[in-house]
Design a protein around this motif. Structure first.
Motif, PDB file in Angstrom:
ATOM      1  N   GLN A  40       0.810  -1.256  -0.047  1.00 27.43           N
ATOM      2  CA  GLN A  40       0.048  -0.078  -0.149  1.00 27.43           C
ATOM      3  C   GLN A  40       0.861   1.232  -0.053  1.00 27.43           C
ATOM      4  N   LEU A  41       2.053   1.104   0.437  1.00 31.44           N
ATOM      5  CA  LEU A  41       2.704   2.339   0.357  1.00 31.44           C
ATOM      6  C   LEU A  41       3.643   2.623  -0.866  1.00 31.44           C
ATOM      7  N   VAL A  42       3.628   1.716  -1.588  1.00 33.74           N
ATOM      8  CA  VAL A  42       4.588   1.613  -2.915  1.00 33.74           C
ATOM      9  C   VAL A  42       4.200   2.853  -3.742  1.00 33.74           C
ATOM     10  N   PRO A  43       3.043   2.987  -4.267  1.00 34.65           N
ATOM     11  CA  PRO A  43       2.718   4.183  -5.298  1.00 34.65           C
ATOM     12  C   PRO A  43       3.464   5.446  -4.434  1.00 34.65           C
ATOM     13  N   LEU A  44       3.168   6.041  -3.256  1.00 33.60           N
ATOM     14  CA  LEU A  44       3.776   7.080  -2.811  1.00 33.60           C
ATOM     15  C   LEU A  44       5.215   7.016  -2.702  1.00 33.60           C
ATOM     16  N   ALA A  45       5.949   5.989  -2.494  1.00 34.73           N
ATOM     17  CA  ALA A  45       7.180   5.680  -2.518  1.00 34.73           C
ATOM     18  C   ALA A  45       7.889   6.388  -3.952  1.00 34.73           C
ATOM     19  N   TRP A  46       7.252   5.783  -4.951  1.00 30.87           N
ATOM     20  CA  TRP A  46       7.669   5.930  -6.369  1.00 30.87           C
ATOM     21  C   TRP A  46       7.425   7.422  -6.656  1.00 30.87           C
ATOM     22  N   ALA A  47       6.307   7.987  -6.143  1.00 31.03           N
ATOM     23  CA  ALA A  47       5.897   9.255  -6.697  1.00 31.03           C
ATOM     24  C   ALA A  47       7.082  10.184  -6.057  1.00 31.03           C
ATOM     25  N   ALA A  82       9.893  -4.384  -5.909  1.00 29.98           N
ATOM     26  CA  ALA A  82       9.005  -3.379  -6.429  1.00 29.98           C
ATOM     27  C   ALA A  82       9.736  -2.078  -6.847  1.00 29.98           C
ATOM     28  N   GLY A  83      11.233  -2.324  -7.049  1.00 30.71           N
ATOM     29  CA  GLY A  83      12.097  -1.427  -7.783  1.00 30.71           C
ATOM     30  C   GLY A  83      12.697  -0.357  -6.828  1.00 30.71           C
ATOM     31  N   LEU A  84      12.394  -0.788  -5.361  1.00 21.96           N
ATOM     32  CA  LEU A  84      12.815   0.220  -4.303  1.00 21.96           C
ATOM     33  C   LEU A  84      14.066  -0.400  -3.835  1.00 21.96           C
ATOM     34  N   THR A  85      14.707   0.749  -3.107  1.00 24.24           N
ATOM     35  CA  THR A  85      15.976   0.501  -2.344  1.00 24.24           C
ATOM     36  C   THR A  85      15.752  -0.089  -0.952  1.00 24.24           C
ATOM     37  N   ALA A  86      16.177  -1.165  -0.468  1.00 25.59           N
ATOM     38  CA  ALA A  86      15.803  -1.859   0.845  1.00 25.59           C
ATOM     39  C   ALA A  86      16.982  -1.380   1.869  1.00 25.59           C
TER      40      ALA A  86
END
Length: 432
Positions: free
Chosen positions: A16-23, A46-50
């Motif tokens: 649920q937090l992915v769209p805001l992270a990508w924005a 999800a293409g994000l840095t962990a």
């Protein structure tokens, strides 16, 4: 600016937090997501840095160890929950001190220990190194607020459902004013102990956040933070493929039935039994509808038979299947409720989720659907309620009204300037 998201290792919370992270990342900000090892592959997928924090022990292992294998966080029945989640337009008196203390001491604070104690030291250590400007915390990840305060970052709570923690805190403080005296404040004690470790004093902002980001329409909010930023819900389902059977119009009104992506992994969090699923399917077998049931393989094997009008899949991305549906039957989780809300789909909610009372009231107020209490779920009742949803156009109109309320919120991209502004107001770097 540097933005650190912090979440417990629970896929449905992270999604649920992915769209805001990508924005934020698309707007040029540095974004990282901190969680425990079992979620790292999901984050990077999800293409994000962990950022790895906490122990190698899985959440399920920790719960079993700390609770003796008898329960999971959140699985405690309480006669006070309906009042706790009641939407009241400001007229609610709040739970009495004895009741709210019971809820805090029996459920909330033990849950805080289990979900957060392994995270705090690592989060503070990483925060002192990376110096985030803003920390955005999943509603159950209280450790993020402690770390943000320790390093002087702005911090907020991300809400994709109702906010019981602010409600509980408000009830507790109001009860304390009505009945002065000394009695335990276990939620404060948890925060204060960790804050002292890093040379900080307790403030109420540790519990409430300096502000909140909330995807729920205003009518769904229990006791909103005085500084709440509204956010449009945008679905993210992880790695998703459109199945070939979805590339065409359904032969009959399509009904999605889903009971959560994680509940079947936890026997004592099971929202509905295989026997109940079988009873429901049997009750719908002669209806001219197309039932899409999401059910993992191990649960599917417990079914005796599958009616001809039913297709069972391990997983179907909600944002792909929901627009093709005439109704959705689900357990009351955030993904199902918010997804149906976003697409204007009438809902039948079997209210197993903790904030069941809120969802019942919202569906009743908007006319967007119906609900059945867990102890009243039968195949015949599901058939009766589902038939009403499919045949009465008023439910579709109510679902569309709820959809318009959700669409009135700014998209994640449109919210970024507000996050930049409010972060600048609250950020205060500290030397260590």
């Amino acid at each position: 600016m540097r933005v650190l998201f912090v979440t417990i290792p629970w896929k449905s919370h992270f999604n649920q937090l992915v769209p805001l992270a990508w924005a934020l990342r698309s707007a040029g900000h540095e974004v990282r997501v901190a969680s425990e090892p079992e979620l790292l592959e999901t984050i990077t997928g999800a293409g994000l840095t962990a950022v790895r924090v906490g122990s190698d022990e899985t959440l399920k292992q920790r719960v079993r160890r700390m609770l003796g294998g008898e329960a999971t966080p959140g699985q405690v029945d309480s006669p006070f929950f309906d009042s706790l989640y009641e939407i009241d337009d400001g007229r609610r008196d709040g739970l009495p001190r004895e009741a709210i203390s019971w809820v805090l001491d029996t459920l909330v604070v033990p849950q805080m220990w289990i979900l957060n104690d392994e995270l705090v030291d690592d989060l503070v250590r990483y925060g002192r190194f990376w110096q985030p400007d803003l920390v955005l915390c999943d509603a159950l990840t209280h450790a993020g607020a402690v770390a943000a305060d320790a390093v002087g970052a702005a911090h907020a709570r991300l809400l994709f459902g109702s906010d019981p923690y602010l409600r509980m805190r408000g009830d507790f403080l109001r009860a304390k004013e009505r009945q002065p005296g000394e009695y335990p404040d276990t939620m404060r004690d948890w925060y204060a102990e960790w804050a002292r470790k890093y040379g900080r004093d307790f403030t109420e902002e540790l519990i409430t956040g300096q502000f909140a980001v909330n995807v729920m329409p205003e009518r769904c909010r229990l006791e909103p933070h005085e500084r709440t930023l509204s956010l449009r819900y945008v679905p993210y389902n992880g790695h998703s493929v459109v199945p070939s059977w979805l590339c065409g119009e359904p032969r009959a009104p399509r009904v999605l039935m889903t009971f959560g992506i994680t509940s079947w992994d936890w026997a004592d969090r099971e929202t509905i039994s295989a026997e109940q699923v079988q009873e429901i399917l049997d009750s719908l077998a002669d209806l001219d509808i197309e039932v899409i049931l999401t059910l993992p393989g191990e649960a599917r094997e417990l079914l005796r038979s599958v009616p001809e009008n039913t297709r069972i899949e391990d997983f179907v991305p909600l944002d792909v299947v929901l627009p093709t549906c005439a109704a959705v039957v689900h357990h009351g989780g955030g993904g199902g409720f918010n997804g149906a809300m976003l697409h204007g789909i009438p809902q039948l909610v079997m209210t197993y989720a903790a904030d069941a009372s809120v969802k019942r009231i919202v569906l009743r107020q908007t006319g967007a659907g119906l609900s059945i209490a867990p102890d009243e779920v039968t195949g015949q009742k599901v058939r009766e309620y589902l038939t009403r949803l499919l045949e009465d156009d008023a439910f579709r109109a109510g679902a569309e009204r709820l959809r318009q309320e959700a669409l009135a919120h700014p998209t994640p991209g449109a919210l970024v300037p507000d996050l930049e502004r409010i972060t600048a107001e609250h950020r205060s770097r500290r030397d260590h």
